[in-house]
Design a protein around this motif. Structure first.
Motif, PDB file in Angstrom:
ATOM      1  N   GLU A  66     -10.627  27.569  38.229  1.00  0.00           N
ATOM      2  CA  GLU A  66     -10.907  28.889  37.665  1.00  0.00           C
ATOM      3  C   GLU A  66     -11.210  29.863  38.792  1.00  0.00           C
ATOM      4  N   SER A  67     -10.990  31.130  38.529  1.00  0.00           N
ATOM      5  CA  SER A  67     -11.357  32.162  39.502  1.00  0.00           C
ATOM      6  C   SER A  67     -12.780  32.627  39.219  1.00  0.00           C
ATOM      7  N   LEU A  68     -13.378  33.257  40.199  1.00  0.00           N
ATOM      8  CA  LEU A  68     -14.721  33.818  40.019  1.00  0.00           C
ATOM      9  C   LEU A  68     -14.711  34.840  38.887  1.00  0.00           C
TER      10      LEU A  68
ATOM     11  N   LYS B 184     -22.129  34.217  41.977  1.00  0.00           N
ATOM     12  CA  LYS B 184     -21.603  35.079  43.044  1.00  0.00           C
ATOM     13  C   LYS B 184     -22.294  34.799  44.365  1.00  0.00           C
ATOM     14  N   GLY B 185     -23.615  34.642  44.302  1.00  0.00           N
ATOM     15  CA  GLY B 185     -24.399  34.473  45.530  1.00  0.00           C
ATOM     16  C   GLY B 185     -24.047  33.231  46.305  1.00  0.00           C
ATOM     17  N   VAL B 186     -23.809  32.121  45.597  1.00  0.00           N
ATOM     18  CA  VAL B 186     -23.453  30.869  46.284  1.00  0.00           C
ATOM     19  C   VAL B 186     -22.161  31.042  47.072  1.00  0.00           C
ATOM     20  N   PHE B 187     -21.173  31.709  46.498  1.00  0.00           N
ATOM     21  CA  PHE B 187     -19.907  31.887  47.214  1.00  0.00           C
ATOM     22  C   PHE B 187     -20.001  32.991  48.266  1.00  0.00           C
ATOM     23  N   ARG B 188     -20.864  33.949  48.034  1.00  0.00           N
ATOM     24  CA  ARG B 188     -21.054  34.992  49.040  1.00  0.00           C
ATOM     25  C   ARG B 188     -21.676  34.412  50.312  1.00  0.00           C
ATOM     26  N   HIS B 189     -22.546  33.395  50.157  1.00  0.00           N
ATOM     27  CA  HIS B 189     -23.320  32.875  51.296  1.00  0.00           C
ATOM     28  C   HIS B 189     -23.071  31.384  51.570  1.00  0.00           C
TER      29      HIS B 189
ATOM     30  N   ALA C  48     -19.529  26.277  36.418  1.00  0.00           N
ATOM     31  CA  ALA C  48     -18.746  27.402  36.945  1.00  0.00           C
ATOM     32  C   ALA C  48     -18.483  27.246  38.443  1.00  0.00           C
ATOM     33  N   LEU C  49     -19.520  26.878  39.192  1.00  0.00           N
ATOM     34  CA  LEU C  49     -19.376  26.723  40.648  1.00  0.00           C
ATOM     35  C   LEU C  49     -18.355  25.633  40.987  1.00  0.00           C
ATOM     36  N   LEU C  50     -18.395  24.533  40.276  1.00  0.00           N
ATOM     37  CA  LEU C  50     -17.457  23.436  40.529  1.00  0.00           C
ATOM     38  C   LEU C  50     -16.030  23.834  40.151  1.00  0.00           C
ATOM     39  N   ALA C  51     -15.883  24.604  39.075  1.00  0.00           N
ATOM     40  CA  ALA C  51     -14.549  25.044  38.646  1.00  0.00           C
ATOM     41  C   ALA C  51     -13.932  26.000  39.670  1.00  0.00           C
TER      42      ALA C  51
END
Length: 431
Positions: free
Chosen positions: A25-27, A49-54, A16-19
């Protein structure tokens, strides 16, 4: 959780993170994946969510444990480290040895022997000490805000220039908070109090939001699996978005019969208008077939009869739409910086340069929307962003060119604990 289940879950998180990172793909899309149990789903959502938030904060922390600064990493390995550092810094429930072991297993699947050893070495060093980003010291306020609160430097500088350091620091702090989940009560079917009781029977805890918006805030539970959701007893919508319809109709609209929601998908503003004024005939439009389908699905679930979905290009109104509406709501496509709590990936995808092309579209939509309004009618322009170019400056220019319109009200909602960031303007067509 069994070892095999843990590995499958980590694989899904990495995928998911790589996509998202690649733009495939969107979050929002990757969060739709279903799991057998809510615990797995919760951890999946938390880490993705947390990885993209921070992300900026995580990369800074990772770099601090590397021998060569600014070393370019193979993308899957970089993402594995971000997953690991997020868990170590922000989650208390995952022990250090589990973070290291699971990360090394993932690295073996996507990297070579050297990268596996690299991941193992970095994480063994990092997990010997607790990392506290709030204690880091920086040489400038821009750098501090950008790294501590994971706000790109360009956006940080732009906000400081526009609003000052204190405002930007407050904005940045709130931008990494976990957003609340708010529910607009479908008062055509149930009262706010009765919905609270109905959800409580299904193990969902909510609290009533003060005011006259007929809204609840989720405290605990998965609302999407409830009978109340399937019956259309509520619509999930941030408090700030709910304000637009209330703002549009407050003190106005007793004689309003027809409303146009220009960029209406997924239907929230039209739903709010319909619940406030059930006798209002509403056209809820969008230029995308897929988005119009979403509008249709939402109004069918809520069983609202006074909303008509329509495929329509907001920049090209038809002749029969000229001066045909008492109320026009234009919630314009925008940079979306008011939604960073909810959609953290926006801050890495949008640049300040993007604002210029968006303003061009917004101006075109506003001019076209104005032609659809009858004399004496109300035009509401709103965005879920905080740039002045997409809001105050754009409305000022419109009013300078259109002497037949007057600004009668405006409302700015900051990005904070209670709401997303929103700006809205109410214009009346005087002749």
């Amino acid at each position: 959780m069994e070892t095999e289940e843990i590995e499958m879950l980590r694989n899904e998180i990495l995928k998911a993170l790589l996509a998202i990172d690649s733009g495939e793909e969107s979050l929002e899309d990757v969060l739709k994946i279903e799991f057998k149990n809510e615990k797995d789903a919760g951890l999946y959502r938390e880490i993705v969510k947390g990885v993209f938030r921070h992300k900026i904060t995580l990369d800074y922390a990772i770099q601090s444990f590397m021998n060569r600064k600014n070393q370019k990493l193979h993308k899957p390995i970089e993402m594995i480290l971000r997953m690991a550092f997020y868990q170590w810094i922000y989650l208390d429930r995952v022990p250090a040895h589990a973070i290291v072991n699971e990360s090394v297993k993932l690295a073996k699947k996507v990297g070579h022997k050297g990268s596996v050893g690299f991941v193992n070495a970095i994480l063994r060093k990092a997990t010997k000490e607790k990392i506290h980003p709030e204690e880091w010291k920086f040489s400038s306020i821009e750098e501090e805000i950008s790294i501590k609160y994971s706000l790109p430097m360009e956006l940080t500088s732009y906000l400081i220039n526009s609003y000052g350091e204190d405002w930007t620091l407050d904005f940045a702090r709130h931008s990494i908070e976990i957003p609340a989940t708010d529910l607009k009560v479908n008062t055509s079917k149930i009262s706010t109090e009765d919905l609270m009781e109905s959800l409580a029977k299904e193990g969902i805890r909510c609290k009533e939001i003060p005011g006259d918006l007929d809204a609840l805030r989720l405290v605990r539970g998965n609302i999407f699996s409830t009978r109340a959701f399937k019956k259309g007893l509520f619509y999930v919508q941030d408090l700030a978005a709910m304000e637009v319809a209330d703002f549009a109709l407050k003190g106005q609209g007793n004689g309003f019969k027809k409303a146009l929601d220009v960029c209406g998908a997924p239907g929230g503003k039209s739903i709010d208008l319909a619940l406030i004024k059930p006798d209002l005939e509403i056209q809820c439009c969008d230029v995308s077939v897929k988005k119009v389908k979403r509008i249709q699905e939402n109004i069918q679930r809520l069983d609202l009869k006074n909303i008509s979905p329509k495929l329509r290009d907001g920049q090209r109104p038809s002749k029969i739409e000229k001066e045909a509406f008492d109320l026009v709501v234009l919630d314009a496509p925008c940079s979306g910086f008011g939604l960073l709590k909810r959609k953290p990936e926006i801050k890495y995808r949008r640049t300040i340069k993007d604002i210029n092309s968006l303003v061009k579209l917004q101006k075109s939509l506003l001019e076209a929307s104005a032609t659809c309004l009858r004399p004496g009618g109300i035009l509401v322009y709103s965005t879920c962003t905080i740039s002045k170019e997409e809001n105050e400056y754009l409305v000022e220019e419109f009013l300078k060119n259109r002497k037949d319109f007057t600004l009668v009200d405006q409302k700015f909602l900051p990005l904070n604990q209670e709401t997303d960031g929103f700006k809205m303007f109410k214009l009346v067509k005087t002749c």
